[in-house]
Write an enzyme that holds these catalytic residues in place. Structure first.
Site, PDB file in Angstrom:
ATOM      1  N   PHE A 117      -3.808   3.122  14.614  1.00 59.60           N
ATOM      2  CA  PHE A 117      -3.999   4.640  13.816  1.00 59.60           C
ATOM      3  C   PHE A 117      -5.811   4.458  13.132  1.00 59.60           C
ATOM      4  O   PHE A 117      -5.750   2.844  13.117  1.00 59.60           O
ATOM      5  CB  PHE A 117      -3.200   4.463  13.407  1.00 59.60           C
ATOM      6  N   PRO A 176      -3.521 -11.358  10.121  1.00 62.55           N
ATOM      7  CA  PRO A 176      -3.737 -11.405  12.019  1.00 62.55           C
ATOM      8  C   PRO A 176      -4.012  -9.910  11.892  1.00 62.55           C
ATOM      9  O   PRO A 176      -3.117  -9.018  11.739  1.00 62.55           O
ATOM     10  CB  PRO A 176      -2.248 -11.913  12.715  1.00 62.55           C
ATOM     11  N   ASP A 177      -4.660  -9.094  13.168  1.00 63.96           N
ATOM     12  CA  ASP A 177      -4.912  -7.984  13.147  1.00 63.96           C
ATOM     13  C   ASP A 177      -3.497  -7.956  14.429  1.00 63.96           C
ATOM     14  O   ASP A 177      -4.149  -7.841  15.797  1.00 63.96           O
ATOM     15  CB  ASP A 177      -6.690  -7.711  13.687  1.00 63.96           C
ATOM     16  N   ILE A 178      -2.926  -7.136  14.379  1.00 60.46           N
ATOM     17  CA  ILE A 178      -1.848  -7.562  15.254  1.00 60.46           C
ATOM     18  C   ILE A 178      -1.921  -6.456  16.277  1.00 60.46           C
ATOM     19  O   ILE A 178      -1.937  -6.846  17.078  1.00 60.46           O
ATOM     20  CB  ILE A 178      -0.540  -6.970  14.650  1.00 60.46           C
ATOM     21  N   ASP A 224      -4.061  -5.913   5.513  1.00 59.58           N
ATOM     22  CA  ASP A 224      -4.970  -6.926   5.640  1.00 59.58           C
ATOM     23  C   ASP A 224      -5.774  -8.294   5.080  1.00 59.58           C
ATOM     24  O   ASP A 224      -5.779  -9.484   5.866  1.00 59.58           O
ATOM     25  CB  ASP A 224      -6.483  -6.693   5.716  1.00 59.58           C
ATOM     26  N   LYS A 239     -14.047   1.652  14.908  1.00 57.75           N
ATOM     27  CA  LYS A 239     -12.578   0.492  15.101  1.00 57.75           C
ATOM     28  C   LYS A 239     -11.361   0.996  16.356  1.00 57.75           C
ATOM     29  O   LYS A 239     -11.427  -0.143  16.610  1.00 57.75           O
ATOM     30  CB  LYS A 239     -11.080   1.432  13.961  1.00 57.75           C
ATOM     31  N   LYS A 248       9.821 -16.195  -9.841  1.00 55.50           N
ATOM     32  CA  LYS A 248       8.717 -15.794 -11.135  1.00 55.50           C
ATOM     33  C   LYS A 248       7.473 -16.848 -11.530  1.00 55.50           C
ATOM     34  O   LYS A 248       8.031 -17.701 -11.371  1.00 55.50           O
ATOM     35  CB  LYS A 248       9.363 -14.325 -11.635  1.00 55.50           C
ATOM     36  N   ALA A 267       0.882   1.615  11.725  1.00 52.62           N
ATOM     37  CA  ALA A 267       1.723   0.545  10.248  1.00 52.62           C
ATOM     38  C   ALA A 267       0.332   0.608   9.414  1.00 52.62           C
ATOM     39  O   ALA A 267      -0.513   0.415  10.439  1.00 52.62           O
ATOM     40  CB  ALA A 267       1.756  -0.473  10.457  1.00 52.62           C
ATOM     41  N   ASN A 320       0.880  -1.286   0.314  1.00 46.50           N
ATOM     42  CA  ASN A 320      -0.047  -0.180  -0.230  1.00 46.50           C
ATOM     43  C   ASN A 320       0.631   1.289  -0.071  1.00 46.50           C
ATOM     44  O   ASN A 320       2.571   1.584   0.013  1.00 46.50           O
ATOM     45  CB  ASN A 320      -1.233  -0.318   0.926  1.00 46.50           C
TER      46      ASN A 320
END
Ligand code: CTP
Length: 408
Positions: free
Chosen positions: A330, A312-314, A282, A344, A292, A278, A213
């Protein structure tokens, strides 16, 4: 000698010399005051042409002196008392001329006399034309000052008021105030473990391609830099980015969300504050290819189907086992910013959520400025104005400082 009556965050004597950067001094005074320091200003004669003593007097609530032999002012508090009153002397801006006079031990005016008389640590923030800065005379003066323990912050490179490009800009008031805080013992951040995540993660598709991203890592790096300036023990877990490691920060480079999770878990035990800035991907490709992926291996004209599996959601993971740590998340939102941020915050059970409106062009990903909302579990929302990321970091740490008082 240090004054016996020092407030907890100390006395800062701000010595201003005559350069265009003096226009930043009122903001610097404000930031020092906000950090809880008691500030007094003294000016060289030339400085009074760039910034009004009356403005500084109003902001500090104390006379801003420039004359050595003013009987009235000397009667109030003598120049020696001023030198003794200071816990730190900050010289900002420090012109080439004042640095030369300091190096030579001259004492021909109030500022140079106080600088010669004080026994407090001194921090100088040079600001001048790039050629004056690079001149061997200036560099030698600086070396002599450094040898005597004078600390130096800046100058920064950039466009200069004189029209030249290069080093010569006075450091940002936030950076100077942070450095002063550090010299005075760092607001109680000394020994506090701060874990910060920054940047995006990169999830491999094959040996050359990846899902990632637009996060630059700038916000997280600014938080790590500010925490280190305040004396914290900082671990910065950084996704792939080309930013320089801030001074005093231990950096752990990672690529993927899984690597970030492992690095965060490793440092979490010993931290008191965790700030997860960070932009974690997701999802990751379910079966990344070590080699490759070649087009010739696919049917002619066929597309490539990627199966993505959740990461995982850290943040949620560490929140669940935070104990008495302060955990800050964040949120990057493109619409319904505050409502989405509140949801959230509840979902991830953190102590504070910093919400970014990424639809703005001057805030969010890869900008130097940011406009954020600080959302608390009670539903309170504080909107910060558009600020540099360094200033957002300072405001956020001020807020965390208060939270630590409550949470611990
Ligand atoms: N975060 C995390 N692990 C993830 C995803 C996000 O730790 N797998 C953290 C981020 O570091 C940030 C917060 O969770 O502190 C919110 O990130 P954001 O991308 O805004 O939210 P998501 O959880 O990804 O939710 P959505 O994409 O639906 O907005």
């Amino acid at each position: 000698m240090t004054s016996a009556a020092s407030p907890p965050n100390g006395h800062v004597l701000l010595a201003v010399s005559g350069g265009i950067a003096a226009y930043k001094v009122p903001e610097l005074v404000r930031q020092l005051g906000r950090a809880g320091h008691e500030v007094r200003c003294i000016l060289t004669e030339a400085a009074t042409r760039f910034v009004s003593p009356m403005v500084l007097q109003t902001l500090t609530g104390a006379p801003a002196r420039s004359e050595l032999f003013d009987a009235g002012e000397e009667g109030e508090i003598s120049h020696i008392e001023l030198a003794d009153w200071a816990d730190v002397v900050l010289v900002a801006p420090a012109t080439a001329d004042l640095l030369a006079r300091m190096a030579g031990g001259l004492a021909g005016d109030l500022v140079s006399t106080v600088l010669l008389a004080t026994r407090a640590p001194v921090l100088v923030a040079p600001a001048m034309n790039v050629n004056m800065w690079r001149h061997p005379a200036t560099q030698r003066n600086l070396e002599r000052l450094r040898e005597r323990g004078v600390q130096v912050e800046g100058p920064e490179a950039g466009e200069l008021a004189c029209g030249w490009e290069g080093e010569g800009r006075m450091s940002d008031p936030t950076a100077l105030a942070g450095r002063v805080g550090l010299m005075l013992g760092g607001h109680g951040w000394r020994g506090v473990g701060v874990l910060v995540t920054a940047g995006g993660t990169r999830e491999p598709i094959d040996a050359v391609r990846a899902v990632t991203n637009r996060s630059s890592g700038k916000m997280g790096f600014a938080i790590a830099a500010e925490a280190a300036r305040r004396g914290a023990e900082v671990v910065l877990v950084a996704g792939p980015c080309s930013l320089e490691t801030p001074p005093g920060v231990r950096r752990v480079d990672v690529e993927t969300a899984l690597e970030m999770e492992a690095a965060v878990h490793e440092s979490f035990e010993s931290c008191h504050v965790a700030v997860m800035s960070a932009a974690v991907a997701d999802f990751r490709p379910a079966t990344p290819s070590e080699r490759k992926i070649k087009k010739e291996d696919l049917a002619p004209g066929a597309g490539l189907r990627l199966e993505l599996v959740p990461n995982p959601d850290i943040l949620a993971g560490i929140s669940a086992r935070r104990g008495d740590r302060v955990v800050v998340g964040f949120a990057a939102e493109s619409h319904d910013v505050i409502e989405a941020a509140k949801r959230k915050l509840a979902r991830k059970a953190c102590d504070l959520l910093v919400a970014n409106d990424i639809s703005r062009s001057d805030a969010g990903f890869d900008t130097d400025t940011n406009a954020v909302f600080l959302v608390s579990p009670g539903g309170q929302v504080e909107e910060l104005p558009l600020l540099s990321k360094a200033e957002v970091a300072a405001r956020l740490l001020d807020r965390i400082e208060k939270l630590r008082g409550v949470v611990r």
